[in-house]
Design an enzyme around this catalytic site. Structure first.
Site, PDB file in Angstrom:
ATOM      1  N   HIS A  88       0.683  -1.138  -0.017  1.00  0.00           N
ATOM      2  CA  HIS A  88       0.062  -0.152  -0.064  1.00  0.00           C
ATOM      3  C   HIS A  88       0.600   1.247  -0.066  1.00  0.00           C
ATOM      4  O   HIS A  88       0.301   2.375  -0.294  1.00  0.00           O
ATOM      5  CB  HIS A  88      -0.890   0.069   1.247  1.00  0.00           C
TER       6      HIS A  88
ATOM      7  N   ASP B 148       3.674   9.739  -0.601  1.00  0.00           N
ATOM      8  CA  ASP B 148       2.431   8.848  -0.505  1.00  0.00           C
ATOM      9  C   ASP B 148       2.172   7.667  -1.353  1.00  0.00           C
ATOM     10  O   ASP B 148       2.221   8.106  -2.638  1.00  0.00           O
ATOM     11  CB  ASP B 148       1.184   9.907   0.029  1.00  0.00           C
TER      12      ASP B 148
HETATM   13  C1  G6P Z   1      -0.913   3.157   6.430  1.00  0.00           C
HETATM   14  C2  G6P Z   1      -0.235   1.675   6.264  1.00  0.00           C
HETATM   15  C3  G6P Z   1      -1.332   0.680   6.698  1.00  0.00           C
HETATM   16  C4  G6P Z   1      -1.432   1.047   8.159  1.00  0.00           C
HETATM   17  C5  G6P Z   1      -1.957   2.523   8.250  1.00  0.00           C
HETATM   18  C6  G6P Z   1      -2.202   2.598   9.857  1.00  0.00           C
HETATM   19  O1  G6P Z   1      -1.946   3.371   5.537  1.00  0.00           O
HETATM   20  O2  G6P Z   1       0.038   1.458   4.623  1.00  0.00           O
HETATM   21  O3  G6P Z   1      -0.836  -0.587   6.614  1.00  0.00           O
HETATM   22  O4  G6P Z   1      -2.464   0.069   8.626  1.00  0.00           O
HETATM   23  O5  G6P Z   1      -0.944   3.235   7.634  1.00  0.00           O
HETATM   24  O6  G6P Z   1      -1.138   2.584  10.437  1.00  0.00           O
HETATM   25  P1  G6P Z   1      -0.949   1.672  11.791  1.00  0.00           P
HETATM   26  O7  G6P Z   1       0.398   1.681  11.990  1.00  0.00           O
HETATM   27  O8  G6P Z   1      -2.036   2.215  12.908  1.00  0.00           O
HETATM   28  O9  G6P Z   1      -1.657   0.216  11.505  1.00  0.00           O
END
Ligand code: G6P
Length: 469
Positions: free
Chosen positions: A171, A378
């Site tokens: 992602h 991003d």
């Molecule tokens: C980004 C990453 C995700 C992640 C999200 C939130 O979008 O690509 O994999 O889940 O951030 O971050 P966290 O560390 O809270 O899961």
């Protein structure tokens, strides 16, 4: 329609998702055993498919050092929680995922740290996910592994289940070869990603970066789009993610949300609204953007009586020092700008540290004259797409960073270099001065672009490539 197996812990012919986060979260009451669907985009994208075809989801239960949560069923999705010890939270999650990979993959905006004492827990936790995946996935299931926290899972699952069709989607950006090359464990990471049949990225550039690194640091051979590795073919391609376009557009048409948007506009006393919505992450360019707003006010054409910048900063990864430091910096900056540029009762920056319920967020999108999305780097950035879909009157201006994946699609936005304070300040002026006709022209095209590819198309596109593989 897939057939369901009799084993309650297995699915068959459906989809099994492996992601760091589960698709559910504990309810506000936080009673054991009470879960609700999480609001995230991945969940929105995949839940309908999982509910319809049956499937499973392996994910971290979100706690550290607590007793493991047993598998359970949520809206026809078999949830298989994975637990982390407090030490693994520090080393796998806060450490390797978020202090090594996250900064490195985002152009090394912060210095990535390389520690063996984080690598091995990363390896071990990935193994635990792969074991869980092997238990949950039936013979005919497709397995779809997500994101940088779980890059080793495809290869580990391939060892356990050589015949399974495995997809991997990153992602976040995949960095250029010369940055990726710094990782002491670059070869095992690439080899593990090559365990998938389809490796997907947000952009062509990321896909190309990956294929080049794979050819250089592993035995993989072939083209940017098709590699051969360990006697298998690996498809490498871009699958730009999107949002649930009908959901956002539908909510923007909801009369209650329209009333809330009007109420919110009225509370700003006729000032033009510049909106910013970000996770409070150092990749998002929040500090430079605030400096640009300060520059705009210093130029004197606009004052706090004319416009207001609303920064919604959603807390994230607070246990990682860089995030705590960023919060201090941003809040100091907000204080300085408000201290210097407030006029009468008008404060130029409204800063909200916290998330908003989706409906309130959409009301803010509907109310905003200008949306600023200026990350330093991003993978995609969905806020930009969400803003466009809520602009049902075809007005409003999107200012967007050249370095967000979304910029490749949203070409009618005002594109800016997110490091250029003066350039962003000028783009804010241009946005505030843009004629209605110009706004309409740009927004109509932006909306058409976003509408053309919903998140469901993204999921279907990836899954069909995986089926074909
Ligand atoms: C980004 C990453 C995700 C992640 C999200 C939130 O979008 O690509 O994999 O889940 O951030 O971050 P966290 O560390 O809270 O899961």
């Amino acid at each position: 329609m897939a057939k369901r197996t009799t084993n309650p812990n297995k699915t068959d012919g459906g989809l099994v998702v492996i992601a760091n986060r589960m698709p559910v979260r504990r309810t506000a009451k936080n009673k054991p055993g009470e879960w609700e669907t999480s609001p995230g985009g991945l969940v929105t994208a995949l839940s309908p498919m999982l509910r319809e075809r049956g499937g499973g989801w392996v994910g971290w239960d979100g706690a550290a050092g607590r007793k493991a949560v047993p598998p359970f069923l949520h809206e026809n999705i078999r949830i298989r929680p994975v637990s982390l010890s407090a030490k693994e939270f520090d080393t796998f999650y806060a450490g390797f995922a978020n202090k090594t990979l996250w900064p490195l993959y985002h152009d090394s905006i912060r210095e990535p740290q390389f520690h063996r004492r984080w690598w091995w827990p990363y390896h071990r936790v990935n193994e635990r996910f792969a074991d869980a995946a092997a238990q949950v996935a039936g013979k005919d299931d497709l397995v779809w592994v997500h994101d940088y926290q779980l890059q080793l899972v495809p290869g580990m699952l391939r060892e356990r289940r050589p015949e399974t069709r495995i997809g991997f989607f990153l992602h976040i950006p995949f960095p250029p070869e010369e940055l990726f090359a710094k990782i002491p464990w670059r070869t095992p990471i690439l080899e593990a990603m090559l365990g998938a049949d389809v490796v997907g990225f947000q952009t062509r550039l990321a896909a190309q970066n990956f294929s080049r690194a794979a050819r250089r640091f592993t035995d993989a051979r072939g083209s940017d789009r098709l590699l051969r590795f360990a006697g298998r073919r690996v498809v490498v391609d871009a699958f730009p993610i999107s949002i649930d376009v009908n959901l956002y557009e539908g909510m923007a048409r909801d009369p209650e949300i329209a009333v809330e948007a009007e109420r919110f506009r009225a509370s700003m006393n006729g000032r033009r609204i510049i909106l910013c919505v970000d996770r409070l992450d150092y990749t998002k360019g929040i500090d430079i953007r605030l400096r640009a707003f300060e520059e705009l006010l210093s130029r004197g054409r606009y004052t706090a009586e004319d416009c207001v910048l609303i920064q919604i900063a959603v807390p994230t990864r607070e246990s990682v020092d860089d995030y705590a430091e960023l919060r201090d910096d941003v809040e100091r900056l907000v204080g300085r700008i408000n201290g210097t540029h407030s006029v009468k009762q008008h404060v130029p920056v409204h800063y909200i540290y916290g998330g908003l319920p989706t409906r309130d967020l959409i009301a803010r999108y509907c109310a905003a004259d200008v949306m600023m999305v200026t990350p330093f780097r991003d993978g995609m950035n969905l806020v930009a797409k969400e803003y466009c879909m809520t602009r049902i009157r075809q007005d409003g201006v999107l200012v967007l960073s050249e370095f967000a994946g979304a910029a490749l699609e949203l070409k009618q936005a005002l594109l800016v270099n997110p490091f250029d304070v003066d350039g962003i300040a000028s783009a804010m002026e241009d946005a505030l001065e843009m004629t209605h006709a110009e706004q309409r022209k740009r927004m109509t095209t932006l909306r058409r672009t976003v509408r053309a590819r919903s998140v469901h198309d993204w999921a279907d596109g990836f899954i069909s490539r995986l089926r074909e593989s």
